[in-house]
Every structure is written in structure tokens, then in C-alpha cells.
Write a protein that holds these residues in place. Structure first.
Motif, PDB file in Angstrom:
ATOM      1  N   THR A  65      27.734  39.186  31.288  1.00  0.00           N
ATOM      2  CA  THR A  65      28.561  38.074  31.008  1.00  0.00           C
ATOM      3  C   THR A  65      29.892  38.530  30.661  1.00  0.00           C
ATOM      4  O   THR A  65      30.759  37.523  30.480  1.00  0.00           O
ATOM      5  CB  THR A  65      28.009  36.957  30.230  1.00  0.00           C
ATOM      6  N   ASP A  66      29.962  39.704  30.056  1.00  0.00           N
ATOM      7  CA  ASP A  66      31.097  40.119  29.782  1.00  0.00           C
ATOM      8  C   ASP A  66      31.912  41.331  30.459  1.00  0.00           C
ATOM      9  O   ASP A  66      30.974  42.271  30.466  1.00  0.00           O
ATOM     10  CB  ASP A  66      30.974  40.570  28.046  1.00  0.00           C
ATOM     11  N   SER A  67      32.936  41.160  30.720  1.00  0.00           N
ATOM     12  CA  SER A  67      33.471  42.239  32.086  1.00  0.00           C
ATOM     13  C   SER A  67      33.731  43.722  31.305  1.00  0.00           C
ATOM     14  O   SER A  67      33.475  44.725  31.737  1.00  0.00           O
ATOM     15  CB  SER A  67      34.752  41.689  32.633  1.00  0.00           C
ATOM     16  N   ASP A  68      33.676  43.533  30.115  1.00  0.00           N
ATOM     17  CA  ASP A  68      33.895  44.845  29.275  1.00  0.00           C
ATOM     18  C   ASP A  68      32.773  45.826  28.764  1.00  0.00           C
ATOM     19  O   ASP A  68      32.654  46.703  28.135  1.00  0.00           O
ATOM     20  CB  ASP A  68      34.806  44.516  27.848  1.00  0.00           C
ATOM     21  N   PRO A 125      28.818  45.186  38.208  1.00  0.00           N
ATOM     22  CA  PRO A 125      29.205  43.964  38.191  1.00  0.00           C
ATOM     23  C   PRO A 125      28.898  42.833  37.177  1.00  0.00           C
ATOM     24  O   PRO A 125      27.999  43.025  36.597  1.00  0.00           O
ATOM     25  CB  PRO A 125      28.765  43.259  39.756  1.00  0.00           C
ATOM     26  N   HIS A 126      29.957  41.740  36.743  1.00  0.00           N
ATOM     27  CA  HIS A 126      29.787  40.910  35.924  1.00  0.00           C
ATOM     28  C   HIS A 126      29.369  39.561  36.406  1.00  0.00           C
ATOM     29  O   HIS A 126      29.954  39.176  37.511  1.00  0.00           O
ATOM     30  CB  HIS A 126      30.432  40.973  34.556  1.00  0.00           C
ATOM     31  N   ASN A 127      28.638  38.684  35.670  1.00  0.00           N
ATOM     32  CA  ASN A 127      28.579  37.064  36.175  1.00  0.00           C
ATOM     33  C   ASN A 127      27.793  36.959  37.402  1.00  0.00           C
ATOM     34  O   ASN A 127      28.038  36.105  38.179  1.00  0.00           O
ATOM     35  CB  ASN A 127      30.030  36.475  36.134  1.00  0.00           C
ATOM     36  N   GLY A 157      30.476  46.234  31.083  1.00  0.00           N
ATOM     37  CA  GLY A 157      29.684  46.976  32.402  1.00  0.00           C
ATOM     38  C   GLY A 157      29.659  48.439  32.366  1.00  0.00           C
ATOM     39  O   GLY A 157      28.896  48.944  33.260  1.00  0.00           O
TER      40      GLY A 157
END
Length: 204
Positions: free
Chosen positions: A36-39, A84-86, A41
Motif C-alpha cells: 500500500t506504500d509505493s516506497d 506494484p502497489h495498491n 516495493g
């Protein structure tokens, strides 16, 4: 739920004969990753496989297969590219197929006997071959038990016997040991859930 969340899920399909003997059993599993956090990944997932059975394991095409083979880690092919996130990303799949009775997690014997009055005396014996399964109709940790009842009908009316159960432990011996960062290899916090459920479990 942590910014890095891992889901291990399995489904079991089983068909057995009323006179005994496994006809077919298949376990299909998948490991999904949700970030859920792009950082967050840029990670690798450490997985342990202690299963000695012939389980077929397949990684996602974007996963570094050599890393998986040599270290049991799930990471992106391109080390500088994050997961990938989310979204739920399936990164590892496995399958186990057998016709061997010894691998059955729960054996069922159903004995309907015509009592001559238009009804049947029915005995159902079930044996838990492993203690990881939580059976809705048991609510107890029993390795062996039986159900006895009388119902109208003929013996054929009582088949197929269909069973449904869930477990918070997987059938196959795969386990997530941890998550580490790509650059420094430091441990990263993550959350995890595991679910085994029946798709079809029938004694015909």
C-alpha cells in the motif's frame, strides 16, 4: 495490516469412493503480495519449502527465477524496479496432485443401512489425518469420531457426502520466513494471513 501484506491461500479438490480409496486430490496454492506504500516495493520475500512431496512450484514471469532457485527468495527480475502497489500481485503458485490415500487430510466413511421400515440407520466415521484442520461441525480437537442417526431414504440417497472446512495453516510445507530490503538486506515489517479451504470435497 502492514504496508507490506502477504496472503498465502490454498484450495483443495478431493473425490473419493464410498467403498474406500482416493480417486483424485489436488491442492492449488498462491502467494499474493499487496503493497500500500509505493516506497515499500523494493523488497525480497524469503520463503522456506520443507515439503518433501512432489509439489510443482511456479514463479511469476517478472520474478527472478534464479534468485528463487538459489536462495528461496521472491524478488523482481530488475532489482531497481519495485513490486506494484495498491493491487494484489500473485508472485508464486504451487500445485500438488495425488491419488495416494496416505495424503488425504480427512477420511470419511459413510455406512447407510436399510432398516426395513423405509429409513436408513446411518453411521459416518471421520478420521483427522492431521491436526491442522478446523472443522465447523467438530469444534473440538478429535482425531477420530463418528455420527449416528436415522433418516428416511435408501442408501444411495446419502451420497455424495460433501465436506467443507478451513484451516489457518497451509497443506503444503511452504512458509514465509521474512521480508528484506533490496539494498541493505535489512528485515522489513510485514503482515501475513494464511487460509486453506475446500473447493470440492466429496465421497461419491
Amino acid at each position: 495490516m502492514e504496508p507490506i501484506h502477504i496472503v498465502m491461500s490454498e484450495e483443495i479438490v478431493l473425490h473419493a469412493g464410498r467403498d474406500g480409496g482416493l480417486q483424485n486430490m489436488e491442492i492449488q496454492g498462491i502467494l499474493k503480495l499487496r503493497i500500500t506504500d509505493s516506497d515499500s516495493g523494493f523488497i525480497k520475500i524469503q520463503v522456506e519449502n520443507t515439503d518433501t512431496r512432489p509439489i510443482q512450484i511456479q514463479t511469476h514471469p517478472n520474478v527472478d527465477r534464479e534468485l528463487w532457485k538459489t536462495k528461496g527468495q521472491i524478488g523482481m527480475k530488475m532489482n531497481n524496479k519495485p513490486f506494484p502497489h495498491n493491487t494484489d500481485v500473485g508472485v508464486l503458485k504451487w500445485r500438488f496432485h495425488t491419488v495416494e490415500d496416505s495424503f488425504v487430510p480427512l477420511s470419511i466413511n459413510c455406512w447407510p443401512q436399510d432398516n426395513g421400515s423405509g429409513s436408513c440407520d446411518v453411521n459416518i466415521e471421520y478420521n483427522l489425518e492431521t491436526n491442522v484442520f478446523v472443522l465447523g461441525f467438530l469444534r473440538r480437537n478429535l482425531s477420530r469420531s463418528a455420527l449416528d442417526f436415522t433418516a428416511r431414504g435408501i442408501p444411495d440417497n446419502f451420497f455424495p457426502v460433501c465436506v467443507s472446512f478451513t484451516s489457518s495453516l497451509p497443506y503444503c510445507g511452504l512458509k514465509v520466513l521474512g521480508v528484506v530490503g533490496n539494498t541493505d538486506g535489512a528485515a522489513v515489517n510485514f503482515s501475513q494471513e494464511t487460509l486453506l479451504k475446500t473447493n470440492t470435497y466429496e465421497i461419491n
